[in-house]
Motif scaffolding. Structure first.
Motif, PDB file in Angstrom:
ATOM      1  N   PRO A 128     -13.309  -2.533  -5.668  1.00  0.00           N
ATOM      2  CA  PRO A 128     -12.487  -1.453  -5.109  1.00  0.00           C
ATOM      3  C   PRO A 128     -11.248  -1.943  -4.359  1.00  0.00           C
ATOM      4  O   PRO A 128     -10.156  -1.415  -4.564  1.00  0.00           O
ATOM      5  CB  PRO A 128     -13.452  -0.724  -4.163  1.00  0.00           C
ATOM      6  N   PHE A 131      -8.651  -3.284  -6.702  1.00  0.00           N
ATOM      7  CA  PHE A 131      -7.969  -2.168  -7.362  1.00  0.00           C
ATOM      8  C   PHE A 131      -6.914  -1.562  -6.436  1.00  0.00           C
ATOM      9  O   PHE A 131      -5.772  -1.338  -6.846  1.00  0.00           O
ATOM     10  CB  PHE A 131      -9.002  -1.118  -7.779  1.00  0.00           C
ATOM     11  N   GLU A 132      -7.300  -1.313  -5.192  1.00  0.00           N
ATOM     12  CA  GLU A 132      -6.360  -0.677  -4.266  1.00  0.00           C
ATOM     13  C   GLU A 132      -5.130  -1.555  -4.041  1.00  0.00           C
ATOM     14  O   GLU A 132      -4.011  -1.061  -3.989  1.00  0.00           O
ATOM     15  CB  GLU A 132      -7.032  -0.383  -2.915  1.00  0.00           C
ATOM     16  N   ILE A 135      -2.751  -1.367  -7.001  1.00  0.00           N
ATOM     17  CA  ILE A 135      -1.938  -0.146  -6.981  1.00  0.00           C
ATOM     18  C   ILE A 135      -0.882  -0.248  -5.890  1.00  0.00           C
ATOM     19  O   ILE A 135       0.280   0.099  -6.102  1.00  0.00           O
ATOM     20  CB  ILE A 135      -2.841   1.083  -6.746  1.00  0.00           C
ATOM     21  N   LEU A 136      -1.282  -0.728  -4.724  1.00  0.00           N
ATOM     22  CA  LEU A 136      -0.349  -0.763  -3.591  1.00  0.00           C
ATOM     23  C   LEU A 136       0.863  -1.634  -3.906  1.00  0.00           C
ATOM     24  O   LEU A 136       2.010  -1.204  -3.754  1.00  0.00           O
ATOM     25  CB  LEU A 136      -1.079  -1.283  -2.345  1.00  0.00           C
ATOM     26  N   SER A 138       1.936  -2.639  -6.823  1.00  0.00           N
ATOM     27  CA  SER A 138       2.699  -2.096  -7.955  1.00  0.00           C
ATOM     28  C   SER A 138       3.591  -0.959  -7.503  1.00  0.00           C
ATOM     29  O   SER A 138       4.770  -0.890  -7.882  1.00  0.00           O
ATOM     30  CB  SER A 138       1.757  -1.576  -9.040  1.00  0.00           C
ATOM     31  N   ALA A 139       3.028  -0.041  -6.700  1.00  0.00           N
ATOM     32  CA  ALA A 139       3.800   1.142  -6.304  1.00  0.00           C
ATOM     33  C   ALA A 139       4.973   0.751  -5.417  1.00  0.00           C
ATOM     34  O   ALA A 139       6.089   1.253  -5.593  1.00  0.00           O
ATOM     35  CB  ALA A 139       2.895   2.140  -5.582  1.00  0.00           C
ATOM     36  N   LEU A 140       4.736  -0.166  -4.475  1.00  0.00           N
ATOM     37  CA  LEU A 140       5.840  -0.577  -3.609  1.00  0.00           C
ATOM     38  C   LEU A 140       6.914  -1.304  -4.414  1.00  0.00           C
ATOM     39  O   LEU A 140       8.110  -1.114  -4.191  1.00  0.00           O
ATOM     40  CB  LEU A 140       5.313  -1.471  -2.476  1.00  0.00           C
ATOM     41  N   THR A 142       7.553  -0.789  -7.586  1.00  0.00           N
ATOM     42  CA  THR A 142       8.247   0.227  -8.376  1.00  0.00           C
ATOM     43  C   THR A 142       9.359   0.863  -7.560  1.00  0.00           C
ATOM     44  O   THR A 142      10.506   0.956  -8.012  1.00  0.00           O
ATOM     45  CB  THR A 142       7.254   1.319  -8.818  1.00  0.00           C
ATOM     46  N   ALA A 143       9.005   1.289  -6.341  1.00  0.00           N
ATOM     47  CA  ALA A 143       9.977   2.015  -5.527  1.00  0.00           C
ATOM     48  C   ALA A 143      11.126   1.107  -5.105  1.00  0.00           C
ATOM     49  O   ALA A 143      12.299   1.408  -5.342  1.00  0.00           O
ATOM     50  CB  ALA A 143       9.281   2.600  -4.305  1.00  0.00           C
TER      51      ALA A 143
ATOM     52  N   ALA B 185      -8.634   2.202   0.599  1.00  0.00           N
ATOM     53  CA  ALA B 185      -8.331   3.317  -0.306  1.00  0.00           C
ATOM     54  C   ALA B 185      -7.438   4.334   0.383  1.00  0.00           C
ATOM     55  O   ALA B 185      -6.416   4.757  -0.169  1.00  0.00           O
ATOM     56  CB  ALA B 185      -9.634   3.972  -0.775  1.00  0.00           C
ATOM     57  N   THR B 188      -3.902   2.870   1.250  1.00  0.00           N
ATOM     58  CA  THR B 188      -3.099   2.748   0.028  1.00  0.00           C
ATOM     59  C   THR B 188      -2.655   4.126  -0.444  1.00  0.00           C
ATOM     60  O   THR B 188      -1.501   4.326  -0.839  1.00  0.00           O
ATOM     61  CB  THR B 188      -3.915   2.066  -1.076  1.00  0.00           C
ATOM     62  N   THR B 191       0.204   5.362   1.694  1.00  0.00           N
ATOM     63  CA  THR B 191       1.454   4.648   1.441  1.00  0.00           C
ATOM     64  C   THR B 191       2.059   5.075   0.107  1.00  0.00           C
ATOM     65  O   THR B 191       3.255   5.368   0.008  1.00  0.00           O
ATOM     66  CB  THR B 191       1.197   3.127   1.434  1.00  0.00           C
ATOM     67  N   VAL B 192       1.224   5.121  -0.938  1.00  0.00           N
ATOM     68  CA  VAL B 192       1.750   5.447  -2.266  1.00  0.00           C
ATOM     69  C   VAL B 192       2.227   6.899  -2.307  1.00  0.00           C
ATOM     70  O   VAL B 192       3.274   7.199  -2.882  1.00  0.00           O
ATOM     71  CB  VAL B 192       0.688   5.154  -3.345  1.00  0.00           C
ATOM     72  N   VAL B 195       5.619   7.041  -0.612  1.00  0.00           N
ATOM     73  CA  VAL B 195       6.672   6.450  -1.437  1.00  0.00           C
ATOM     74  C   VAL B 195       7.038   7.405  -2.579  1.00  0.00           C
ATOM     75  O   VAL B 195       8.213   7.664  -2.848  1.00  0.00           O
ATOM     76  CB  VAL B 195       6.188   5.087  -1.980  1.00  0.00           C
ATOM     77  N   LEU B 245       5.261   5.453 -11.097  1.00  0.00           N
ATOM     78  CA  LEU B 245       4.552   5.882  -9.889  1.00  0.00           C
ATOM     79  C   LEU B 245       3.498   6.932 -10.246  1.00  0.00           C
ATOM     80  O   LEU B 245       2.384   6.920  -9.703  1.00  0.00           O
ATOM     81  CB  LEU B 245       5.527   6.448  -8.864  1.00  0.00           C
ATOM     82  N   LEU B 248       0.599   5.188 -11.694  1.00  0.00           N
ATOM     83  CA  LEU B 248      -0.175   4.441 -10.692  1.00  0.00           C
ATOM     84  C   LEU B 248      -0.936   5.392  -9.779  1.00  0.00           C
ATOM     85  O   LEU B 248      -2.057   5.102  -9.359  1.00  0.00           O
ATOM     86  CB  LEU B 248       0.763   3.561  -9.852  1.00  0.00           C
ATOM     87  N   LEU B 252      -5.224   6.200  -8.820  1.00  0.00           N
ATOM     88  CA  LEU B 252      -5.415   6.072  -7.374  1.00  0.00           C
ATOM     89  C   LEU B 252      -6.082   7.317  -6.799  1.00  0.00           C
ATOM     90  O   LEU B 252      -7.053   7.237  -6.046  1.00  0.00           O
ATOM     91  CB  LEU B 252      -4.071   5.821  -6.694  1.00  0.00           C
TER      92      LEU B 252
END
Lengths: 206, 504
Positions: A128, A131-132, A135-136, A138-140, A142-143, B185, B188, B191-192, B195, B245, B248, B252
């Motif tokens: 877990p 995974f988190e 994602i974290l 990747s998303a940061l 991306t932005a 979890a 994250t 934050t996501v 964003v 996004l 992703l 999530l």
């Protein structure tokens, strides 16, 4: 602001042709997305390089009309995701499975937690958080990657102070051609944009 | 304005307030009513933030929310200075209102991400009318949720132990615990979501910047718009980033409530230790979140005059989602009972019979009535398209989903394996003040958002209008020239036809 009222008025004094240093470029207004797209195709075919379209929303197919090559952002994001996943595994296995020390700004030592007799390196329980973190990161990426590739934030730009250009974020459609483009000639480019159906062509001061 | 423009253009533009919930094969129902003009859309959304005054109802709601926020401040400070004994917790009920509120608020957030990410991947264009404030709802709900794990640890000043920070004790968090997965979890997720929301806001902040009259507004909106100028080269990367996004955020959002459910499912307690929990929690989260979106959208569209952008079709679609997820939740309730019987485990069987007929029977039946029975009314289109009915039903769902978490947490803990340790949970005033206060915090944040930020994604709404398509047939026929028609494209696009016989 200089307005090309009619194509004939662009045969201005020769000094305007030499004052390119103060001219950022030209901005031409088009009536709607369809006309913008046709004009964009023509500008690309004419061989201009430093030019752009401006619209209040993304227009489907305009990147093809303009010949924009696909961004490499997804590749960068994939790398960031893989790094996040690896980092998640290393973080958990170091802090929960082994008792050796590493230098991470300070000397830190891992701690082998023995929880109800489970293996010290219990990979399934680490999934877990891996995974988190995937994602974290990747998303940061991306932005911030999108902003970086777009060279934003750019709080000052000649177009932003051009009168009337503010409607580009409301309901108007523009093409801008920069004076640093090798093909740029104020009169010729202005007439060219007029011939594409622009309702107005204006000079943008730098 | 919308009424005049539609009459000016005859029937080429979907009329303001028309019924766009009718399914007509071969035709897309219009999602923006009353105008075919981008400028009108900009005006409708921006006038909320630009108008010098707001409706009186806004002040009333803001005042009530501020008072509740004050109550939250008092309750939380009293808790921190006194200790968790001020709550009604006992042994064995060591989790009650705190974790109920946490799960409730995290669940509320899920609808926002579902609308912004999953519906985006499924190309559901109607999401554009509601995604902005649903995403805002997500962020504020997760802020409310984040309070509870923080304060329930008792010694709040040690909350940093949750994070893997090198420290003088050479101690680390225990990563095999679902409670720690939860930390990662939820943080994250927050934050996501933030964003994603901000990236969506950038073009609309630029719109506000370019329309702003005052220096403060120009500076503030301009700073956060980052110099956006609608460049096609920027839009290209922006759209790719938005798609990434969304891709992703989709796994999530499904993982967050799964991880929250692991807090329970991984333990050994009868009533918690079930494999159905992750999907059941996710369905419940989407269910409660959509109910909250309806609860917020109904007054917002009335108050700020956004009925042509958040149309009846949007509300109808959301009510359908509530119906579907309500049925999924109902299925999960019955399947829990079936598995308890089928497992042959006496403790498991007792836990569920006790849930429905034990000391918390009333909470259980509030949950079933609000989550399974009343949403069935949404099978009827008259109910789905009735503003008062959907508002009341969405409030019921909010209540029912709060009680669902209360039932799961408290009834399972209060009557565990050993009858001598059984007890009852009675909330104190601090419990109740904290629960109500979280609604105050949510209300304050949401009302400020409505006042100062574009409540509807302006650029995205424009992009789903037929006029946004460069191949729209109106342009081929030479219509839509802004210079000649006062900015309104007067296309010969066939209006949305009402297929019902006997209707004009």
């Amino acid at each position: 602001m200089t307005t090309f009222a009619t194509p004939s008025s662009t045969t201005a004094p020769a000094s305007t042709e030499t004052s390119v240093a103060q001219t950022w470029g030209l901005v031409a207004r088009f009536a709607n997305p369809a006309e913008l797209m046709h004009a964009a195709e023509a500008v690309r075919k004419a061989g201009y390089r430093y030019w752009d379209c401006h619209s209040p929303f993304p227009i489907h197919g305009i990147d093809h009309a303009m010949g924009i090559s696909r961004t490499i952002l997804p590749v960068v994001v994939f790398g960031a995701g893989a790094a996040g996943c690896t980092l998640g595994f290393l973080l958990q296995s170091f802090t929960n499975s082994f008792d050796f020390s590493i230098w991470a700004l300070v000397w830190v030592t891992g701690y082998p937690f023995l929880i109800s007799g489970k293996p010290l390196l219990s990979f399934p329980a680490f999934v877990p958080v891996m995974f988190e973190l995937t994602i974290l990161l990747s998303a940061l990426t991306t932005a911030f990657g999108m902003l970086a590739f777009n060279q934003l934030p750019e709080l000052y730009h000649p177009l932003l102070k051009h009168p009337g250009f503010g409607r580009a974020t409301d309901d108007r459609f523009f093409i801008s051609i920069e004076s640093r483009d090798p093909q740029f000639l104020r009169s010729k480019t202005g007439e060219f944009l007029k011939s594409l159906g622009a309702s107005s062509v204006e000079v943008v001061e730098s | 304005m919308s009424a005049s423009s539609s009459s000016m253009q005859g029937h080429t533009v979907p009329a303001s307030g028309m019924d766009n919930t009718i399914e007509s094969p071969g035709q897309r129902a219009p999602l923006v009513l009353g105008t075919g003009d981008f400028h009108t859309v900009t005006n409708q959304v921006c006038r909320v933030t630009e108008h010098p005054t707001v409706p009186m109802a806004w002040y009333v709601a803001f005042g009530v929310s501020l008072m509740l926020l004050g109550a939250l401040g008092v309750a939380v400070n009293y808790l921190i200075f006194t200790g968790v004994g001020v709550w009604g917790l006992n042994n064995p009920v060591m989790w009650a209102f705190d974790i109920t509120n946490f799960v409730f608020w995290v669940g509320i957030g899920h609808a926002g991400t579902l609308i912004s990410a999953i519906l985006f991947l499924f190309r559901q264009k109607w999401r554009t009318g509601i995604n902005r404030f649903a995403e805002a709802m997500t962020i504020f709900a997760v802020i409310c949720a984040g309070i509870f794990p923080g304060i329930h640890v008792g010694r709040v000043w040690f909350a940093y132990w949750l994070f893997p920070i090198p420290n003088q004790m050479e101690m680390w968090p225990q990563f095999r615990s679902p409670l720690l997965w939860d930390v990662f979890a939820v943080s994250t997720y927050f934050t996501v979501s933030l964003v994603f929301w901000y990236i969506g806001l950038i073009p609309d902040l630029a719109t506000l910047r370019d329309r702003a009259k005052g220096t403060i507004q120009q500076f503030a909106y301009g700073l956060f718009a980052l110099g956006w100028r609608g460049s096609a080269r920027h839009w290209h990367r922006y759209e790719v980033a938005y798609l990434l996004l969304a891709a992703l955020a989709t796994p999530l959002v499904l993982s967050v409530h799964s991880v929250v459910s692991f807090d329970f499912a991984v333990s050994q307690l009868p009533g918690w230790h079930t494999t159905i929990f992750p999907p059941y929690f996710v369905a419940g989260a989407i269910f409660s979140g959509f109910a909250m979106v309806v609860t917020l959208a109904v007054p917002a569209r009335e108050l700020f005059g956004l009925k042509d952008l958040i149309t009846m079709r949007h509300l109808d679609n959301m009510n359908k989602v509530i119906l579907v997820t309500g049925c999924m939740v109902g299925y999960a309730y019955s399947m829990e009972f079936f598995i308890a019987w089928y497992s042959g485990a006496p403790y498991e069987q007792f836990a569920f019979i006790n849930r429905a007929f034990g000391q918390y029977w009333w909470a259980y039946w509030i949950m079933v009535s609000c989550n399974v029975i009343t949403p069935q009314l949404f099978w009827f289109k008259k109910v789905r398209t009735s503003i008062p009915a959907m508002f009341v039903l969405s409030l019921f769902v909010n209540v029912g989903m709060w009680f669902e978490r209360y039932v799961i947490i408290v009834s399972s803990l209060a009557n565990d394996f050993l009858p001598t340790s059984w007890d009852e949970f009675i909330p104190t005033w601090v419990d109740i003040a904290t629960m109500l206060g979280a609604f105050g915090l949510f209300g304050v944040l949401f009302l400020l958002f409505c006042r100062y930020l574009p409540m509807i994604a302006i650029a995205e709404v424009k992009s789903v209008m037929p006029e946004a398509n460069p191949h729209w047939e109106g342009y081929a026929k030479g219509h839509g020239s802004h210079g000649h028609h006062g900015g309104a494209p007067v296309g010969s696009q066939p209006a949305f036809q009402d297929p019902r016989p006997g209707q004009p």
